[in-house]
Design a protein around this motif. Structure first.
Motif, PDB file in Angstrom:
ATOM      1  N   UNK A 144      -7.037   2.030   3.362  1.00  0.00           N
ATOM      2  CA  UNK A 144      -7.055   1.719   1.935  1.00  0.00           C
ATOM      3  C   UNK A 144      -5.799   2.282   1.272  1.00  0.00           C
ATOM      4  N   UNK A 145      -5.386   1.623   0.217  1.00  0.00           N
ATOM      5  CA  UNK A 145      -4.265   2.119  -0.575  1.00  0.00           C
ATOM      6  C   UNK A 145      -4.580   3.550  -1.016  1.00  0.00           C
ATOM      7  N   UNK A 146      -3.605   4.436  -0.872  1.00  0.00           N
ATOM      8  CA  UNK A 146      -3.807   5.809  -1.317  1.00  0.00           C
ATOM      9  C   UNK A 146      -4.405   6.731  -0.251  1.00  0.00           C
TER      10      UNK A 146
ATOM     11  N   UNK B 293       4.890   0.944  -0.302  1.00  0.00           N
ATOM     12  CA  UNK B 293       5.067  -0.501  -0.090  1.00  0.00           C
ATOM     13  C   UNK B 293       4.857  -0.916   1.358  1.00  0.00           C
ATOM     14  N   UNK B 294       3.767  -0.445   1.928  1.00  0.00           N
ATOM     15  CA  UNK B 294       3.431  -0.845   3.295  1.00  0.00           C
ATOM     16  C   UNK B 294       2.640  -2.146   3.217  1.00  0.00           C
ATOM     17  N   UNK B 295       3.058  -3.124   4.018  1.00  0.00           N
ATOM     18  CA  UNK B 295       2.315  -4.385   4.031  1.00  0.00           C
ATOM     19  C   UNK B 295       1.017  -4.195   4.798  1.00  0.00           C
ATOM     20  N   UNK B 296      -0.093  -4.668   4.240  1.00  0.00           N
ATOM     21  CA  UNK B 296      -1.358  -4.551   4.988  1.00  0.00           C
ATOM     22  C   UNK B 296      -1.333  -5.355   6.286  1.00  0.00           C
TER      23      UNK B 296
ATOM     24  N   UNK C 286       0.841  -1.195   0.000  1.00  0.00           N
ATOM     25  CA  UNK C 286       0.000   0.000   0.000  1.00  0.00           C
ATOM     26  C   UNK C 286       0.884   1.255   0.000  1.00  0.00           C
ATOM     27  N   UNK C 287       0.361   2.286  -0.636  1.00  0.00           N
ATOM     28  CA  UNK C 287       1.049   3.572  -0.598  1.00  0.00           C
ATOM     29  C   UNK C 287       0.161   4.563   0.152  1.00  0.00           C
ATOM     30  N   UNK C 288       0.792   5.302   1.035  1.00  0.00           N
ATOM     31  CA  UNK C 288      -0.005   6.193   1.884  1.00  0.00           C
ATOM     32  C   UNK C 288       0.629   7.569   1.998  1.00  0.00           C
ATOM     33  N   UNK C 289      -0.207   8.544   2.302  1.00  0.00           N
ATOM     34  CA  UNK C 289       0.291   9.879   2.615  1.00  0.00           C
ATOM     35  C   UNK C 289      -0.005  10.134   4.096  1.00  0.00           C
TER      36      UNK C 289
ATOM     37  N   UNK D 252      -3.202   1.827  19.530  1.00  0.00           N
ATOM     38  CA  UNK D 252      -2.593   2.103  18.230  1.00  0.00           C
ATOM     39  C   UNK D 252      -1.712   0.943  17.778  1.00  0.00           C
ATOM     40  N   UNK D 253      -1.019   0.309  18.739  1.00  0.00           N
ATOM     41  CA  UNK D 253      -0.122  -0.784  18.358  1.00  0.00           C
ATOM     42  C   UNK D 253      -0.881  -1.983  17.832  1.00  0.00           C
ATOM     43  N   UNK D 254      -2.170  -2.072  18.147  1.00  0.00           N
ATOM     44  CA  UNK D 254      -2.964  -3.203  17.665  1.00  0.00           C
ATOM     45  C   UNK D 254      -3.736  -2.868  16.393  1.00  0.00           C
ATOM     46  N   UNK D 255      -3.575  -1.632  15.953  1.00  0.00           N
ATOM     47  CA  UNK D 255      -4.242  -1.205  14.727  1.00  0.00           C
ATOM     48  C   UNK D 255      -3.391  -1.686  13.555  1.00  0.00           C
ATOM     49  N   UNK D 256      -4.000  -2.378  12.620  1.00  0.00           N
ATOM     50  CA  UNK D 256      -3.224  -2.891  11.491  1.00  0.00           C
ATOM     51  C   UNK D 256      -3.578  -2.167  10.197  1.00  0.00           C
ATOM     52  N   UNK D 257      -2.635  -2.161   9.274  1.00  0.00           N
ATOM     53  CA  UNK D 257      -2.785  -1.340   8.081  1.00  0.00           C
ATOM     54  C   UNK D 257      -3.909  -1.827   7.171  1.00  0.00           C
TER      55      UNK D 257
END
Lengths: 233, 257, 636
Positions: free
Chosen positions: B92-94, B26-29, B1-4, B83-88
């Motif tokens: 959504x991508x973008x 390139x963030x892994x979900x 994923x790419x994020x801003x 927050x540490x348990x929040x996963x990507x």
């Protein structure tokens, strides 16, 4: 000790809750009294509303003298309003100081327009109360033939002004919102709480909010739409 | 994923901060939110730029270190999670993600997303304990506690002291934190001797630390990663009122000032 | 290095009582003249600091977190053992002692373990009095569960958050003493060195993590309660901040480091998903009560688990250990998982995982029963992996969890440096070569609440306060050395991140000094580490300065210490030519692949000390078993 209680945020909230409860009781009674506007003219030729107003002036007069209890009640209300406003003002100040820098984005999840707008609604209500007293109690801002003691006529005449009616409706909407949050919140603050009780309290608060709004605005609307007949003489 | 990312950057407690934009690619979900920040930080580090300071330790949702407001919600969009348990995969991508520190007078920013939460320790110091010295205890089973009270005390005791309640409260109030500790100890037989002095002293300290007052918005319980209920706030109010009334009736016999 | 364990004479069950009666005391009025430093505020540190302050000592407590409440003891899940025998199922102090000695594969000191079992009783009383909300029965009494293969129910618990509740109890006691003025708390402060004056520990040098300020603190005794070093593997169940710095710095000043190679690998953790992974999450061991562990029979079988027919599954624990099956002890279950993955039968995208399957249990007991037992664990699993364990089996893999090794201490918990103590996981402890479930919490609190408050007096009574101050030459020298180390780190301007070195070291250690170790692998690693260390100082990058909050600098210091410590760990593993507990040397196994202990040659605690030339030197404390018979553990 009492001073410490007064100084704490919880103490202030408890004072707000207690005065709020008293004021809520008052507005419910006031609303019920207002509905006398629809009561028509009694057998003695006096309007039911004026009858009721006279009752308020004479209640307890046999024991204390005319208007004594009314003035006691007025004084009590004034103290309640005063304390309620003072606490609200102090708490708001404390609360705004507690977050000097806000968020770029904040998403609310459970608070309501009513709960976040208590201060705003309160200010509308305060200005309304001042106007309302000058309008119907002292008559200083009436300008449409105010006559001491002739309540039905004063009200009917007063509501012939569309801007007054509009302000009145706005203020009652504020009262309704204020009640919706306040009537629930006061129980929380006083520690009355329970998993079964809470939905009931919430429900009662909602019903009260709706009843107060419609009960109060029914009079100006009925008056301005000429559903209530013009006062005689 | 790419994020801003739009991240609050602030060098020192006294310097002016601002939002800065970063792109992470390139963030892994499957990675956690903090691992996504790790990725960005490693990139920044090798470029010789200052990485984003944020607190974290156990990374399994129990130490209460991690503390950031993600897209307007403390700990981000998921309920009952730090927050540490929040996963990507929750994004959504973008996506553009806004990351801010806890905001409260009592939690001054130290750097970037790190705030000083020692005000919580101060509240505990004011009475969030049972005064029993080591060695003075009776046999554990000589104190009987009904299961319901024990369970309820536990529900309150699960507080991890992260401060999300303060961050979420429109008033910056610490009532949920304080109420959780007051209720945990107040519900147990062992906590009775100091029950009322405790609540009075802790509320006093809470106010002194410049937290706001509770107006029953309920935002705190929505943000609490441990799902602590505002019923405990009501319980605190009740105990506070009782305590003050007892004080008035009994005179200044209680420890509370 | 002299290793005098100072175990008191007399029968085992009278040693502690008679020792308490004989050791020297400090007069209550004099206690306030003594200063004690406590580093770390987990179970051991918080309980020690609070109790010493209650006794009247002037205590300074330090933690690197922003609050003492965040120490990693908070993450312990399962419970705490105590020989209360509330269940009337035959438990006793002796039984707890025996289980602990046996569980540790006969590599712990008898007298210490017996004392631990004795004071376990007081711990529960103390915690309940503090308001720890343990689970209770309807009648109001405390509830127990069985744990870690013990034959009695002696584990007290607070849902899956026992560590949190115990720590909050100790933290509350600590805050009470802070409020009273007995303890001065230094949060956000990391200890970077011990200061010795005339061979005795007299204080520490710290760095304030917010301001970067280097400070010295003087005391009459220093307690290190700084936890374990599982993060040497980079990926572990430990918190990110856990590190070896405090104990390693003590080693560098002359303290003996015992059994560094004794590390525990926990079998039920969520597997690694990729390079991004920063830590591993433990799933409670209790899951193995109802879950069945399996892998496909065929190598490289990439079908989804539901498509693999029963006949093509290998329930390897049930196959190899029919009597204990899925409930085999931690070290055994971990090794078995590694074996099947090494054979290429591991599952998941990385091939490093085995299935923990609840479908049979769900069929047998119904989904709601499983939900009631493990609901919160299933939720955690789903949160992390995004997979629903009610529908497809969980994937698990072993992960570094606890370190039995630590600073060598005598019966009084004093290290080989006079005046320097080590408590909790930081010492080489009572767990031998393998720790039983629910015993870590017990040991941390035993040391802090009930051992050190007595034993410290014995030392202090002979060492009267003498007015040494922070301006003493030893303090100034140590401060200077600390500053030099820091400036060396802060001037690193290479092109590689600190974490990349930590990952590289972790990988190396996991492959060669993890679940299975061999002479070849260890020798190679011992050669590789100095080279890695050299590259670290050339290629690593630390942006910013040391003058304010600089988390990269903090990590750099910790990784630098790990890069030294890892070598000693490997040397220790290389020396111990036997397999025992968590230490498995592939050369020393039975024909069936089980651990082969060598009591004739290795019934000792390996104590590593720094020799004159700086290289690690091995000393041995012979372990004498007078009350239990050495035997082979079998779970067949």
């Amino acid at each position: 000790m009492i001073l410490d209680f007064y100084r704490s945020t919880v103490g202030k909230k408890i004072i707000m809750a207690l005065t709020g409860a008293a004021l809520l009781g008052f507005v419910v009674g006031h609303m019920a009294g207002n509905l006398k506007m629809f009561g028509g003219v009694g057998a003695d030729g006096v309007h039911k509303m004026d009858h009721y107003a006279e009752f308020l002036r004479t209640m307890g007069s046999d024991l204390f003298g005319r208007e004594t209890l009314l003035w006691v009640a007025r004084a009590g209300l004034l103290v309640c309003v005063g304390l309620h406003i003072l606490m609200a003002f102090q708490l708001s100040l404390i609360n705004s100081k507690a977050r000097p820098v806000g968020y770029k984005s904040q998403e609310y999840q459970s608070s309501t327009l009513a709960s976040r707008g208590m201060m705003f609604g309160g200010i509308i209500l305060l200005s309304f109360i001042v106007f309302h007293i000058l309008h119907f109690t002292t008559g200083d801002l009436h300008f449409r033939g105010f006559e001491y003691g002739k309540v039905y006529s004063n009200v009917w005449n007063g509501f012939q002004s569309p801007s007054v009616v509009a302000f009145y409706i706005l203020a009652m909407a504020a009262l309704s919102f204020h009640t919706f949050h306040g009537a629930w919140s006061l129980f929380q603050t006083l520690g009355v709480d329970g998993p079964k009780l809470n939905p009931i309290i919430r429900g009662v608060a909602l019903v009260l909010a709706i009843l107060l709004f419609f009960g109060f605005v029914s009079v100006p609307i009925a008056t301005s739409m000429q559903i209530l007949s013009a006062p005689i003489g | 994923m790419n994020l801003t990312l739009l991240v609050w950057r602030q060098e020192t407690p006294t310097s002016e901060g601002s939002f800065k934009e970063y792109k992470v690619n390139d963030v892994s979900p499957d990675s956690s939110f903090l691992e996504m920040l790790d990725l960005l930080n490693e990139e920044l580090e090798v470029k010789g730029e200052a990485p984003i300071a944020f607190e974290h330790d156990c990374r399994e949702g129990i130490c209460g270190s991690c503390s950031m407001v993600v897209n307007g919600k403390p700990h981000g969009p998921n309920k009952l999670a730090t927050t540490c348990q929040l996963h990507m995969r929750s994004f959504k991508d973008g996506d553009t993600i806004v990351i801010e520190p806890w905001r409260a007078k009592a939690f001054p920013v130290i750097k970037d997303l790190v705030v000083d939460r020692s005000a919580f320790d101060k509240i505990i110091q004011a009475g969030g304990f049972i005064s029993v010295n080591t060695g003075a205890a009776v046999d554990a089973n000589s104190i009987l506690i009904d299961k319901e009270s024990a369970d309820s005390a536990f529900d309150a005791a699960t507080c991890i002291g992260c401060g999300a309640c303060v961050a979420a409260c429109p008033n910056g109030s610490a009532m949920l934190f304080t109420a959780a500790k007051v209720s945990h100890l107040g519900l147990l037989a062992q906590g009775q001797p100091e029950r009322y002095s405790r609540v009075i002293n802790m509320v006093k300290e809470m106010d002194a630390q410049m937290f706001g007052g509770c107006t029953n918005h309920g935002e705190c319980q929505e943000a609490c990663p441990k799902g602590i209920s505002i019923k405990f706030i009501s319980r605190l109010n009740r105990d506070y009122l009782k305590g003050r009334l007892l004080q008035i009736v009994q005179g200044s016999g209680m420890k509370a000032q | 290095m002299e290793l005098n364990s100072k175990v008191p004479d007399g029968p085992l069950d009278k040693k502690w009582t008679s020792h308490k009666g004989k050791i020297k005391l400090v007069n209550p009025a004099n206690k306030r003249k003594y200063k004690v430093i406590v580093v770390g505020t987990g179970l051991a540190g918080a309980s020690a600091a609070a109790t010493l302050s209650e006794l009247g000592y002037q205590v300074k407590a330090f933690c690197f977190q922003d609050s003492p409440r965040r120490a990693h003891s908070i993450a312990a899940q399962g419970g705490i053992n105590a020989a209360k025998n509330y269940q009337n199922d035959g438990d006793s102090v002796y039984r707890l002692f025996y289980d602990t000695i046996k569980g540790g594969d006969f590599r712990a000191r008898e007298a210490n373990v017996h004392r631990l079992a004795e004071v376990s009783l007081n711990i529960i009383d103390q915690c309940v009095a503090q308001g720890v909300p343990f689970a209770r029965e309807y009648g109001g009494t405390l509830s127990n569960r069985s744990f870690g293969g013990a034959q009695v129910s002696r584990t007290f618990y607070a849902r899956g958050q026992t560590g949190q509740q115990l720590l909050l109890g100790a933290y509350a006691a600590l805050e009470k003493e802070i409020a009273r003025g007995g303890v001065k708390m230094y949060p956000f402060t990391e200890m970077l060195d011990v200061v010795l004056v005339d061979g005795r520990a007299r204080g520490i040098v710290t760095r304030n993590l917010r301001t970067g300020k280097i400070e010295s603190h003087v005391a009459d005794a220093v307690l290190l309660c700084t936890g374990g070093y599982s993060t040497v593997f980079y990926l572990s169940t430990n918190a990110k901040g856990c590190n070896v710095t405090a104990t390693w710095r003590a080693y560098k000043r002359g303290a003996g480091f015992a059994n560094p190679c004794f590390t525990q690998i926990h079998p039920t953790c969520i597997p690694v998903t990729g390079e991004h992974q920063s830590k591993l999450t433990l799933m409670s061991e209790s899951l193995r009560n109802d879950g069945r562990i399996w892998v496909p029979k065929n190598k490289g079988d990439k079908r989804s688990p539901s498509d693999i027919p029963e006949g093509e599954r290998d329930y390897y624990l049930e196959r190899k250990y029919p009597s204990f099956g899925n409930l085999s002890p931690r070290d055994i279950a971990s090794r078995a998982a590694k074996e099947v993955c090494d054979e290429g039968r591991g599952v998941g995208s990385s091939g490093l995982g085995v299935y923990l399957d609840f479908s049979d249990a769900i069929k047998r007991l119904g989904r709601s029963a499983i939900e009631a037992r493990y609901g919160n664990l299933f939720d955690i699993y789903k949160q992390i992996t995004g997979e629903n364990p009610y529908e497809s089996p969980m994937r698990i893999f072993p992960a570094p969890h606890y370190t039995m090794g630590g600073l060598w201490v005598d019966y009084n918990l004093m290290t080989t440096i006079p005046g320097l103590y080590a408590l909790g996981e930081a010492n080489f402890s009572d767990h031998g070569a393998n720790r039983l479930g629910a015993s870590a919490l017990m040991q941390g609190l035993a040391d802090g609440y009930f051992v050190i408050p007595y034993t410290i007096g014995d030392f202090l009574a002979d060492h009267k306060p003498d007015g040494i101050s922070e301006t003493h030459k030893s303090f100034l020298d140590t401060e200077r050395e600390v500053k030099e180390r820091l400036s060396k780190l802060v001037s690193l301007r290479g092109n590689r991140s600190i974490d990349s070195f930590h990952r590289e070291l972790g990988r190396l250690m996991w492959d060669n000094c993890g679940m299975s170790r061999s002479k070849a692998g260890l020798t190679e690693t011992i050669n590789k580490i100095p080279e890695l260390r050299e590259r670290f100082y050339k290629e690593a990058c630390v942006p910013g300065s040391g003058e304010d909050l600089n988390q990269t600098l903090e990590r750099a210091g910790r990784v630098a210490d790990f890069l030294e410590f890892a070598e000693v760990m490997c040397r220790d593993a290389l020396d111990r030519e036997e397999s025992c507990g968590g230490h498995f040397r592939s050369e020393y196994q039975t024909e069936e692949g089980e651990a082969k202990r060598n009591d004739d040659d290795y019934c000792y605690a390996s104590v590593w000390g720094k020799s004159e030339d700086g290289s690690p030197k091995l000393f041995k404390e012979k372990l004498n078993f007078e009350n239990v018979k050495l035997q082979t553990r079998s779970y067949k």
